[in-house]
Design a protein around this motif. Structure first.
Motif, short mmCIF file in Angstrom:
data_model
loop_
_atom_site.label_atom_id
_atom_site.label_comp_id
_atom_site.label_asym_id
_atom_site.label_seq_id
_atom_site.Cartn_x
_atom_site.Cartn_y
_atom_site.Cartn_z
N SER A 2 0.82 -1.21 0.00
CA SER A 2 0.00 0.00 0.00
C SER A 2 0.86 1.25 0.00
O SER A 2 2.05 1.21 0.35
CB SER A 2 -0.91 -0.01 1.23
OG SER A 2 -0.15 0.09 2.40
N ASN A 3 0.25 2.32 -0.38
CA ASN A 3 0.97 3.60 -0.41
C ASN A 3 1.41 4.04 0.98
O ASN A 3 2.48 4.64 1.17
CB ASN A 3 0.06 4.66 -1.04
CG ASN A 3 -0.14 4.42 -2.53
OD1 ASN A 3 0.72 3.81 -3.17
ND2 ASN A 3 -1.28 4.86 -3.08
N VAL A 4 0.64 3.70 1.94
CA VAL A 4 1.00 4.10 3.32
C VAL A 4 2.25 3.39 3.78
O VAL A 4 3.18 3.95 4.36
CB VAL A 4 -0.17 3.82 4.28
CG1 VAL A 4 0.24 4.14 5.72
CG2 VAL A 4 -1.39 4.64 3.89
N THR A 7 5.30 4.65 1.85
CA THR A 7 5.73 5.98 2.37
C THR A 7 6.44 5.84 3.71
O THR A 7 7.45 6.49 3.99
CB THR A 7 4.51 6.90 2.53
OG1 THR A 7 3.84 7.03 1.25
CG2 THR A 7 4.92 8.28 3.02
N THR A 8 5.92 4.93 4.52
CA THR A 8 6.54 4.70 5.84
C THR A 8 7.95 4.16 5.69
O THR A 8 8.90 4.58 6.39
CB THR A 8 5.69 3.73 6.68
OG1 THR A 8 4.36 4.27 6.82
CG2 THR A 8 6.30 3.52 8.04
N LEU A 9 8.13 3.20 4.76
CA LEU A 9 9.46 2.63 4.54
C LEU A 9 10.44 3.70 4.02
O LEU A 9 11.61 3.75 4.42
CB LEU A 9 9.37 1.45 3.57
CG LEU A 9 8.68 0.18 4.11
CD1 LEU A 9 8.52 -0.86 2.99
CD2 LEU A 9 9.45 -0.39 5.27
N ILE A 10 9.96 4.51 3.09
CA ILE A 10 10.84 5.56 2.55
C ILE A 10 11.24 6.52 3.65
O ILE A 10 12.44 6.91 3.77
CB ILE A 10 10.12 6.29 1.39
CG1 ILE A 10 9.95 5.34 0.20
CG2 ILE A 10 10.90 7.53 0.98
CD1 ILE A 10 9.06 5.91 -0.92
N MET A 11 10.30 6.90 4.47
CA MET A 11 10.61 7.82 5.57
C MET A 11 11.59 7.18 6.56
O MET A 11 12.49 7.84 7.07
CB MET A 11 9.32 8.22 6.28
CG MET A 11 8.36 9.06 5.44
SD MET A 11 9.09 10.64 4.97
CE MET A 11 9.20 11.41 6.56
#
Length: 296
Positions: A2-4, A7-11
């Protein structure tokens, strides 16, 4: 995914990268600061060791200073802080007035010389007088406390004459340096107040054989014109050409010599005379005015 979650992994990755970079920068900076602190610490330790070494050397330095102070106090010369012609003239007059050194001389200032750490004034003394008195003056000049030096000296003999028959006179010229230097107060040297010139037994400007005999200023018996009146136990009775009577014993002085022997049994008196450097034995008998003389 999922996008969430993406995004969490990238952050999370960005956070780890930032945290790692920040940690690296902090540790690198701290390491540099630590090296600088260690270098500063080593420098301070070196300075501290040098200070401790100086502190440890203080007793040794105090000992050396005390030795130098004692050495200065034992010195025999004084280096004044200044000098001028009037002071030097007065000082020379003081030396001339000392026992045996009385002289009269011309005095002149020749100039000033500056050297590294000191200076000196140059003076000239010229005149004539008895050599022994000149010798005593030079002795006092070189042995009294004030620091004077002789640059040059010239001495010429003055032959005796009918006008001035005195022997041993000289004409002299001496160039003298008076040293001085600006300095702090130094300990005064320990100088003996009982300086006595070293005696000399021979005047090099007096001839060994004199052409003119010294006058009989003391009125001593002149053996050449005397007659022996009689002898007793260790005593002789004589009369000179003027009729004056003399009572002499062995060792008593006569003109140009002394009584060497009295022989009461033979009625004879012996004399030892020095006639201008020539030794002469002479004897007188009661029954004779004079006897033959023997030279050696």
């Amino acid at each position: 995914m999922s996008n969430v979650l993406r995004t969490t992994l990238i952050m999370l990755v960005l956070f780890c990268v930032i945290l790692s970079f920040g940690t690296y920068r902090v540790f690198k900076k701290k390491a540099g600061e630590e090296r600088a602190l260690r270098k500063l610490e080593n420098g301070k330790k070196t300075e501290l060791a040098a200070v401790r070494s100086r502190i440890d050397s203080i007793p040794f330095l105090k000992t050396k200073v005390k030795e130098k102070e004692e050495e200065l106090s034992r010195r025999s010369r004084i280096l004044p802080s200044q000098n001028d012609p009037s002071t030097t003239y007065a000082y020379f007059n003081t030396l001339f007035g000392k026992r045996g050194a009385f002289l009269s001389a011309d005095f002149s200032f020749q100039g000033k010389t500056d050297a590294e750490g000191y200076s000196y004034n140059t003076y000239r003394l010229g005149g004539d007088g008895d050599f022994l008195r000149f010798y005593y003056f030079i002795w006092y000049l070189e042995n009294m406390p004030l620091l004077y030096g002789i640059e040059s000296i010239r001495i010429d003999a003055i032959p005796p004459s009918q006008e001035d028959p005195r022997l041993g006179k000289v004409r002299f010229e001496v160039i003298i340096r008076a040293y001085y230097a600006p300095h702090s107060e130094l300990p005064k040297p320990k100088v003996s107040p009982f300086l006595r010139p070293a005696s000399i037994s021979l005047n090099p400007f007096s001839p060994l054989v004199y052409e003119l005999l010294p006058p009989n200023d003391e009125g001593l018996l002149d053996v050449d014109t005397a007659s022996l009146l009689g002898t007793g136990k260790g005593v002789a009775f004589l009369k000179d050409a003027s009729g004056d009577l003399f009572s002499l014993r062995e060792g008593d002085r006569v003109y140009l010599g002394f009584v060497s022997k009295i022989d009461s049994d033979k009625g004879e008196v012996g004399f030892l005379l020095n006639k201008g450097g020539v030794t002469e034995k002479k004897s007188l008998r009661v029954e004779m005015l004079t006897s033959g003389s023997q030279k050696r």
